[in-house]
Design an enzyme around this catalytic site. Structure first.
Site, PDB file in Angstrom:
ATOM      1  N   LYS A 162       0.852  -1.195   0.000  1.00  0.00           N
ATOM      2  CA  LYS A 162       0.000   0.000   0.000  1.00  0.00           C
ATOM      3  C   LYS A 162       0.891   1.249   0.000  1.00  0.00           C
ATOM      4  O   LYS A 162       1.953   1.260   0.651  1.00  0.00           O
ATOM      5  CB  LYS A 162      -0.888  -0.035   1.242  1.00  0.00           C
ATOM      6  CG  LYS A 162      -1.992   1.019   1.282  1.00  0.00           C
ATOM      7  CD  LYS A 162      -2.874   0.782   2.502  1.00  0.00           C
ATOM      8  CE  LYS A 162      -3.999   1.796   2.613  1.00  0.00           C
ATOM      9  NZ  LYS A 162      -4.852   1.544   3.796  1.00  0.00           N
ATOM     10  N   SER A 209      -9.729   1.426   2.948  1.00  0.00           N
ATOM     11  CA  SER A 209      -8.888   2.220   2.071  1.00  0.00           C
ATOM     12  C   SER A 209      -7.835   1.417   1.303  1.00  0.00           C
ATOM     13  O   SER A 209      -7.263   1.941   0.355  1.00  0.00           O
ATOM     14  CB  SER A 209      -8.178   3.292   2.891  1.00  0.00           C
ATOM     15  OG  SER A 209      -7.288   2.695   3.836  1.00  0.00           O
ATOM     16  N   SER A 264      -9.838  -1.099   7.034  1.00  0.00           N
ATOM     17  CA  SER A 264      -9.276  -0.843   5.701  1.00  0.00           C
ATOM     18  C   SER A 264      -8.542  -2.009   5.066  1.00  0.00           C
ATOM     19  O   SER A 264      -8.157  -1.933   3.899  1.00  0.00           O
ATOM     20  CB  SER A 264      -8.332   0.366   5.757  1.00  0.00           C
ATOM     21  OG  SER A 264      -9.071   1.548   5.909  1.00  0.00           O
TER      22      SER A 264
END
Lengths: 483, 92
Positions: A74, A149, A173
Site C-alpha cells: 500500500k 482504504s 481498511s
C-alpha cells in the site's frame, strides 16, 4: 496463483524467480488500465529489486516461503527511493529516505516488490475513490468499488496482479476491501506488526496486515511481518501461526452477536448463516450473544480517528517535503494554509476539520473525552464476551460494494464501517474470509474477531470456512467451489 | 453551526475556508451530529478500567536519528540554510 502454488513451481524449477516477477509485473501493468490498482510499478532495475537481489545474494540460504514471491505494498508504507504518496497531491512527489519495518522484513525474506498500490487518500475512506490518482475498480465487477482504504491492495490480489499484498487497517481498511474483492484480509492485534514507516492516520488504531488469496497465505505473510521492532514502542511481535493452521474448530465457542446482523440485507445474512453452519458442522458451538455498545463504537471511532488525524496531518505544511503552493503568499501562515488546502482532498480536509473541532476548547470533554471512555467500555465488553466465547462471527460489511460514483453522503459512507471499527477500538485481531456471493454476484466476507494475539484461533476458524465454502481464485469473475 | 465558529475551526486546522463557507456548514453539521452522538452514550455498568494488555509501551529510549541532509532531501529550495517560500507578488 497462491503463495504455496508459486512456491511449489519455484522449488521444482518449473519457473525461475525472474520469469515469475516479470510475468506478474506484465500482468499487473496490463490489468492496471482496468483496475487502477497500482500507483507505482517497481521492477528488477528499481531500488526495490536491487535490495531484494542484494539481500538474497548475502543470504543464499534464505528459506522463507516468501522468497521470490511477487507482492505489492500500500502506498502509505515507506519505501526508500520509491514514491510513497498516500494517494495524495500533498505527497505526490515524496520519496522516503528510509524503509518501513515491514518492507525490510519482507525484503529479508526475499519477497519481490512489484508495485505500490492505490488507496483512499491518507487511508481515509472505504471505497478507494478519494485517491488523487483516480478511483480503484473492483476486479469482480469493474463498475463497483473495491472497498477501502486498501482497495488497490485487495484489487491487485483479487485480479492476480500480485500473489499477496500488504495493507493498513485503521477502521476496517484491510478487512472490508478484502471482503468486497473476495480475498482474505487479516488485521493483526495492535502491536503485533510494527508501524514504523507507516504514514500515520490515527496512531492508536493503525495496524499493518496482509491481504491474500487464501487463509494459509495470510498466515505465511503474517509470520514474516509480525516481529518485534524496537523502532516502534508499541511493537511486541507475535507467535507464528502457520504451523498451527489446521482448520480444526472442534469445541470452539463461536459468539453470534445479534446487533451486527440488524438491518443486514437478506442475501448477505444468508451467506453469514452458511459460514456459521459450516463452523457448527465442523464441531464449533454457536452461542447467541449481545454487543449493545456496537452503536456507540462507530461515532467514538470517528471522534478518535479524526482527532488523531488532525494532529498527525499537522506536519504537512509544504516546507520540508511534499507539495507546496506555487502561488504568491503574504505570510508563512498563508503559505501553509494554501498548501494544505490545495494539497489535501475534500475527505481529508473534512476529517481534519472534525478532529480539530472535537479537540477544541469547549468540546474536548463532551466529544474526545467521552469517546475515550466509550473506547474503554468497548474493550471491557469484549473482555467480558471472551470469557464465554472464543471468537465472534460477524459480517465484515453490512452492504454490497457500491457502484463507483454512487452519490453517498459522508455520513452514509461512515455508517458502512460499523462492523469493523470495534475491532480497532479494542486493538483486537480480525480476519475477513469469503463466504459466498450476494445477489449481485459480488463476494461476501465473514469477519472473525478474537482475543488479543489469538491470530491462530481466528485463522483456524477462517480456514474451516474456506475449506468448506471455497475461495475466490485470482482470475476475475471465477470462483472455486470447495464442496 | 454559526459561520464564525466554522471559520475558527478552519483557522485552527490551518486550512483556507471557501468563500461561500455557509454552503458546507450543513454537511459539516451532519458529520458533527453523527460523531457527536457519542456524547449521549450510556456508560452505566461499563468496565472502564484501563488495561495495558492492548497498548503496552516499551521504555522510552534515545535512539540515533537520521542524517539532517538525508531528512531534508525532499525539501524544496533553500537559501543560506533557510527554506524558501514564495513571497507576495511571487518574489522569493
Amino acid at each position: 496463483m497462491t503463495i504455496l502454488e508459486a512456491r511449489t513451481l519455484l522449488d521444482a524449477r518449473k519457473i525461475s524467480p525472474t520469469e515469475l516477477a516479470r510475468e506478474y509485473t506484465e500482468r499487473a501493468k496490463a490489468l492496471n488500465s482496468k483496475t487502477n490498482a497500482v500507483i507505482t510499478f517497481t521492477d528488477g532495475s528499481s531500488e526495490a529489486g536491487r535490495q531484494t537481489d542484494e539481500t538474497v545474494a548475502k543470504n543464499p540460504t534464505v528459506s522463507s516461503p516468501l522468497r521470490d514471491i511477487p507482492y505489492v505494498l500500500k502506498d502509505n508504507i515507506s519505501t526508500k527511493g520509491i514514491l510513497t504518496s498516500c494517494a495524495s497531491k500533498m505527497l505526490s512527489n515524496y520519496v522516503p529516505f528510509y524503509n518501513a519495518f515491514v518492507y525490510d522484513a519482507l525484503t529479508s525474506c526475499g519477497a519481490v516488490l512489484i508495485g505500490k498500490t492505490n488507496m483512499d487518500e491518507f487511508a481515509m475512506g472505504s471505497t478507494s475513490e478519494t485517491s488523487c490518482f483516480g478511483p480503484v475498480h473492483n476486479p469482480r465487477n469493474l463498475s463497483r468499488v473495491p472497498g477501502g482504504s486498501s482497495g488497490g491492495s485487495a484489487s491487485a490480489v483479487a485480479s492476480g496482479a500480485a500473489v499477496f499484498a500488504i495493507g493498513s487497517d485503521t477502521g476496517g481498511s484491510i478487512r472490508q476491501p478484502a471482503a468486497f474483492c473476495g480475498a482474505v484480509g487479516l488485521k493483526p492485534t495492535y502491536g503485533a506488526v510494527s508501524r514504523r514507516g507507516l504514514i500515520a492516520y490515527a496512531s492508536s488504531l493503525d495496524q499493518i496486515g496482509p491481504i491474500a488469496q487464501t487463509v494459509r497465505d495470510a498466515g505465511i505473510v503474517f509470520d514474516a511481518i509480525a516481529l518485534k521492532d524496537n523502532g516502534d514502542m508499541t511493537s511486541r511481535g507475535a507467535q507464528s501461526v502457520s504451523d498451527r493452521l489446521t482448520g480444526d474448530v472442534r469445541g470452539m465457542r463461536v459468539g453470534i452477536a445479534r446487533e451486527f446482523y440488524e438491518n443486514l440485507p437478506s442475501d448477505i445474512a444468508a451467506r453469514l448463516q452458511d459460514a456459521a453452519k459450516t463452523l457448527e458442522k465442523n464441531g464449533a458451538v454457536l452461542t447467541e450473544i449481545s454487543f449493545p455498545r456496537l452503536k456507540d463504537a462507530l461515532p467514538a471511532y470517528y471522534i478518535l480517528a479524526c482527532a488523531e488525524a488532525s494532529s498527525n496531518l499537522a506536519r504537512f505544511d509544504g516546507i520540508r517535503y511534499g507539495y507546496h503552493t506555487p502561488d504568491a503568499t503574504v505570510s508563512l501562515d498563508d503559505f501553509i494554509r494554501r498548501t494544505r488546502t490545495e494539497g489535501f482532498g475534500e475527505e481529508v480536509r473534512r476529517r481534519i476539520l472534525l478532529g480539530t473541532y472535537v479537540l477544541s476548547a469547549g468540546y474536548y470533554d463532551a466529544y474526545y473525552g467521552k469517546a475515550q471512555l466509550v473506547r474503554r467500555a468497548v474493550a471491557g465488553d469484549f473482555r467480558k464476551l471472551f470469557e464465554s466465547v472464543d471468537i465472534l462471527l460477524t459480517p465484515t460489511a453490512p452492504t454490497s460494494p457500491p457502484e463507483i460514483g454512487a452519490a453517498l453522503s459522508p455520513v452514509e459512507l461512515y455508517q458502512t464501517d460499523i462492523c469493523t471499527v470495534p475491532v480497532n477500538i479494542a486493538g483486537l485481531p480480525g480476519v475477513s474470509v469469503p463466504c459466498g456471493r450476494d445477489n449481485f454476484g459480488m463476494p461476501v466476507g465473514a469477519q472473525i474477531i478474537g482475543k488479543a494475539f489469538s491470530e491462530a484461533t481466528i485463522l483456524n476458524a477462517a480456514l474451516a470456512i474456506e475449506n468448506e465454502i471455497g475461495s475466490f481464485s485470482a482470475e476475475a469473475g471465477s470462483y472455486t467451489d470447495g464442496r | 453551526m454559526q459561520t464564525s465558529e466554522l471559520l475558527k475551526i478552519f483557522t485552527l486546522a490551518k486550512l483556507t475556508a471557501p468563500e461561500n463557507v455557509e454552503t458546507i456548514s450543513g454537511e459539516f453539521e451532519a458529520v458533527v451530529g453523527f460523531a457527536g452522538a457519542v456524547s449521549s452514550a450510556d456508560l452505566s455498568g461499563a468496565d472502564l478500567s484501563e488495561t495495558d494488555e492492548i497498548y503496552p509501551l516499551r521504555p522510552d529510549e534515545v535512539m540515533p536519528g537520521a542524517d539532517r541532509d538525508l531528512i531534508l532531501s525532499n525539501a524544496g529550495e533553500s537559501v543560506l540554510g533557510y527554506f524558501a517560500a514564495r513571497g507576495k507578488g511571487g518574489a522569493k
